[in-house]
Structure formats: structure tokens, C-alpha cells
Design an enzyme around this catalytic site. Structure first.
Site, PDB file in Angstrom:
ATOM      1  N   ARG A  37       6.099  -0.743  -5.035  1.00  0.00           N
ATOM      2  CA  ARG A  37       6.394  -1.931  -4.223  1.00  0.00           C
ATOM      3  C   ARG A  37       7.647  -1.727  -3.390  1.00  0.00           C
ATOM      4  O   ARG A  37       8.068  -2.659  -2.697  1.00  0.00           O
ATOM      5  CB  ARG A  37       6.592  -3.122  -5.141  1.00  0.00           C
TER       6      ARG A  37
ATOM      7  N   LYS B 297      -5.707  -7.976  -5.664  1.00  0.00           N
ATOM      8  CA  LYS B 297      -5.566  -6.608  -6.200  1.00  0.00           C
ATOM      9  C   LYS B 297      -6.184  -6.496  -7.598  1.00  0.00           C
ATOM     10  O   LYS B 297      -6.882  -5.541  -7.896  1.00  0.00           O
ATOM     11  CB  LYS B 297      -4.077  -6.211  -6.268  1.00  0.00           C
TER      12      LYS B 297
ATOM     13  N   ARG C 116       8.222 -14.756  -3.129  1.00  0.00           N
ATOM     14  CA  ARG C 116       7.456 -13.523  -3.349  1.00  0.00           C
ATOM     15  C   ARG C 116       6.878 -12.995  -2.034  1.00  0.00           C
ATOM     16  O   ARG C 116       6.806 -11.787  -1.817  1.00  0.00           O
ATOM     17  CB  ARG C 116       6.341 -13.770  -4.377  1.00  0.00           C
TER      18      ARG C 116
ATOM     19  N   ARG D  28       0.886 -19.546 -13.947  1.00  0.00           N
ATOM     20  CA  ARG D  28       1.992 -18.585 -14.092  1.00  0.00           C
ATOM     21  C   ARG D  28       3.256 -19.227 -13.539  1.00  0.00           C
ATOM     22  O   ARG D  28       3.205 -19.835 -12.461  1.00  0.00           O
ATOM     23  CB  ARG D  28       1.668 -17.337 -13.253  1.00  0.00           C
TER      24      ARG D  28
ATOM     25  N   ARG E  18      -4.155 -20.664  -8.574  1.00  0.00           N
ATOM     26  CA  ARG E  18      -4.488 -19.712  -9.645  1.00  0.00           C
ATOM     27  C   ARG E  18      -4.114 -20.260 -11.028  1.00  0.00           C
ATOM     28  O   ARG E  18      -3.005 -20.733 -11.229  1.00  0.00           O
ATOM     29  CB  ARG E  18      -3.741 -18.396  -9.378  1.00  0.00           C
TER      30      ARG E  18
HETATM   31  P1  AMP Z   1       2.452  -9.270 -10.119  1.00  0.00           P
HETATM   32  O1  AMP Z   1       1.694  -9.745 -11.329  1.00  0.00           O
HETATM   33  O2  AMP Z   1       1.984  -7.942  -9.627  1.00  0.00           O
HETATM   34  O3  AMP Z   1       2.527 -10.308  -9.034  1.00  0.00           O
HETATM   35  O4  AMP Z   1       3.984  -9.036 -10.612  1.00  0.00           O
HETATM   36  C1  AMP Z   1       4.728 -10.068 -11.211  1.00  0.00           C
HETATM   37  C2  AMP Z   1       6.216  -9.760 -11.100  1.00  0.00           C
HETATM   38  O5  AMP Z   1       6.530  -8.564 -11.805  1.00  0.00           O
HETATM   39  C3  AMP Z   1       6.738  -9.524  -9.688  1.00  0.00           C
HETATM   40  O6  AMP Z   1       6.998 -10.718  -8.991  1.00  0.00           O
HETATM   41  C4  AMP Z   1       8.016  -8.739  -9.990  1.00  0.00           C
HETATM   42  O7  AMP Z   1       9.045  -9.585 -10.486  1.00  0.00           O
HETATM   43  C5  AMP Z   1       7.551  -7.839 -11.128  1.00  0.00           C
HETATM   44  N1  AMP Z   1       6.983  -6.574 -10.618  1.00  0.00           N
HETATM   45  C6  AMP Z   1       5.682  -6.190 -10.659  1.00  0.00           C
HETATM   46  N2  AMP Z   1       5.515  -4.982 -10.096  1.00  0.00           N
HETATM   47  C7  AMP Z   1       6.746  -4.585  -9.663  1.00  0.00           C
HETATM   48  C8  AMP Z   1       7.226  -3.434  -8.982  1.00  0.00           C
HETATM   49  N3  AMP Z   1       6.420  -2.416  -8.630  1.00  0.00           N
HETATM   50  N4  AMP Z   1       8.555  -3.379  -8.697  1.00  0.00           N
HETATM   51  C9  AMP Z   1       9.392  -4.356  -9.064  1.00  0.00           C
HETATM   52  N5  AMP Z   1       9.003  -5.486  -9.688  1.00  0.00           N
HETATM   53  C10 AMP Z   1       7.685  -5.615  -9.996  1.00  0.00           C
END
Ligand code: AMP
Length: 206
Positions: A85, A13, A160, A149, A120
């Protein structure tokens, strides 16, 4: 035009968003980046969720993303990455009268997701993302200095993916019903995926 980048963790993404930013000059709003920034504040309520691979509560992320989308730079359009999400979040956008014109849904096989996320790494100085499993590191980049990360560790990756299947994937149906869904095969290398996205967007805009 308001665009949502959708797909499981590790689908690409962020990388596809970077291409779209070049194409449209809209701001890239990544919910994960907003959460990571929030998690650095003292006594924040989000870090524990993130480190376990769980979603932060809807109310928290809706407040943060909602206020970002109301900034003037989003007036012409935005690329929203990692939000919504959950169905609650998708309904929030509708309630706030923030229309979504296109949802780019990157479809990726589960094996590829694990491969991509476990490899990653980020250069802490530049923020540049590399993948040890799928690419050669460019000259001058020191593998030892790259960081992972905390939520890209194998046990958190599994969580996840489970969260994606249960809580996030129903959002696909929500946008299918609203006729804004563009399914893209996210398995090939990035250049090919970007080509498919470009082609699909062209058709929509014709
Ligand atoms: P990402 O970098 O998009 O994988 O997001 C990292 C983390 O941020 C996720 O595993 C969630 O803990 C939190 N997070 C990101 N976007 C959302 C969302 N739309 N709703 C809830 N938690 C989120």
C-alpha cells in the site's frame, strides 16, 4: 503465480480474491485481516492506526506480511490483498526477492466506494460480508445481528480514501513501469467484475 489485488478501500479486493482462490487454490493473504488479528493482542501498536483510518507503519506490516509470505504454502503462488500500500512496501517485496507476476487493479468511482463501505456489514458468527446498500439480505440473516467494522464509519471512510489517494495510488505507476498491471473496471456488480478478471488473466496466460 504471485498475484496482488490492488484498489481503493471497498473496491471488492476481498470478493475478487475469493474467486481467485477458487480458480488457483493459492492462499489468500489479506493484510487487513493480519492487522485485525494483530489488533486483538494486548498492547498492540496497530489498533490506533486502524481505527483512525491510517496505514500502520511500513516496518510493522512488512514484518508481518513478509513472514507470512515465507510460509511453505506460498511457494507455488499467493493472492496478496491490500499489500503493498506504499512504494516502500513494494520495494520491500523486490528487495526480499518476492516477485509479483500480476497486479489486478480494481478501478472504482469514489461515490461507489463510500456507498459500498458505509453499507458493509459482517455476520460475527460466520464472518460473511453483506452490503445493506447494494444487496438484499438472504433469508435467515438477521440485519440487527450484523456488525459494522469500526473503520467503516463515514469519517474514517473519508480518511481511508484520502490515505489511498496520497500514499497508495502511486504504487499503480510503480507496477505499470514493471509491466505487470491489469486495470479492471470494478464498478459493475461482482459477477461482471469477476468475468473481466477471468478474461484478462486468460489473455496474460496465453
Ligand atoms: P483493509 O481491511 O485492507 O481495509 O485494512 C484495514 C486497515 O489495516 C487499514 O486501514 C490499515 O490501517 C491497515 N492495513 C492494511 N493493510 C496495510 C498495509 N499494506 N500497510 C499499512 N496498513 C495496512
Amino acid at each position: 503465480m504471485n498475484i496482488v489485488m490492488f484498489g481503493p478501500p471497498g473496491a471488492g479486493k476481498g470478493s475478487v480474491s475469493a474467486f481467485l482462490v477458487g480458480e488457483f487454490s493459492y492462499p489468500h493473504i489479506a493484510a487487513g485481516d493480519i492487522i485485525r488479528e494483530e489488533s486483538r493482542k494486548p498492547q498492540n501498536k496497530v489498533r490506533a492506526y486502524m481505527e483512525k483510518g491510517e496505514l500502520v507503519p511500513d516496518t510493522v506490516i512488512m514484518q508481518l506480511v513478509g513472514s507470512r509470505l515465507r510460509q511453505p504454502d506460498c511457494r507455488e503462488g499467493f493472492i496478496l490483498d491490500g499489500f503493498p500500500r506504499t512504494i516502500v512496501q513494494a520495494e520491500f517485496l523486490e528487495r526480499q526477492r518476492i516477485p509479483i507476476d500480476i497486479v489486478i487493479n480494481l478501478e472504482v468511482d469514489e461515490d461507489a466506494i463510500v456507498d459500498r463501505l458505509s453499507g458493509r456489514r459482517m455476520d460475527p458468527k460466520t464472518g460473511q460480508i453483506y452490503n445493506l446498500n447494494t444487496m438484499e439480505l438472504p433469508e435467515g440473516v438477521d440485519r440487527e445481528k450484523l456488525v459494522q467494522r469500526p473503520d467503516d464509519k463515514p469519517e474514517v471512510i473519508r480518511k481511508r480514501i484520502e490515505v489511498y489517494k496520497k500514499q497508495t495510488s502511486p504504487v499503480i505507476e510503480y507496477y505499470r513501469e514493471r509491466n505487470v498491471l491489469l486495470n479492471i473496471d470494478g464498478n459493475p456488480e461482482l459477477g461482471q467484475v469477476v468475468g473481466s478478471v477471468r478474461e484478462a488473466l486468460q489473455k496474460v496466460r496465453e
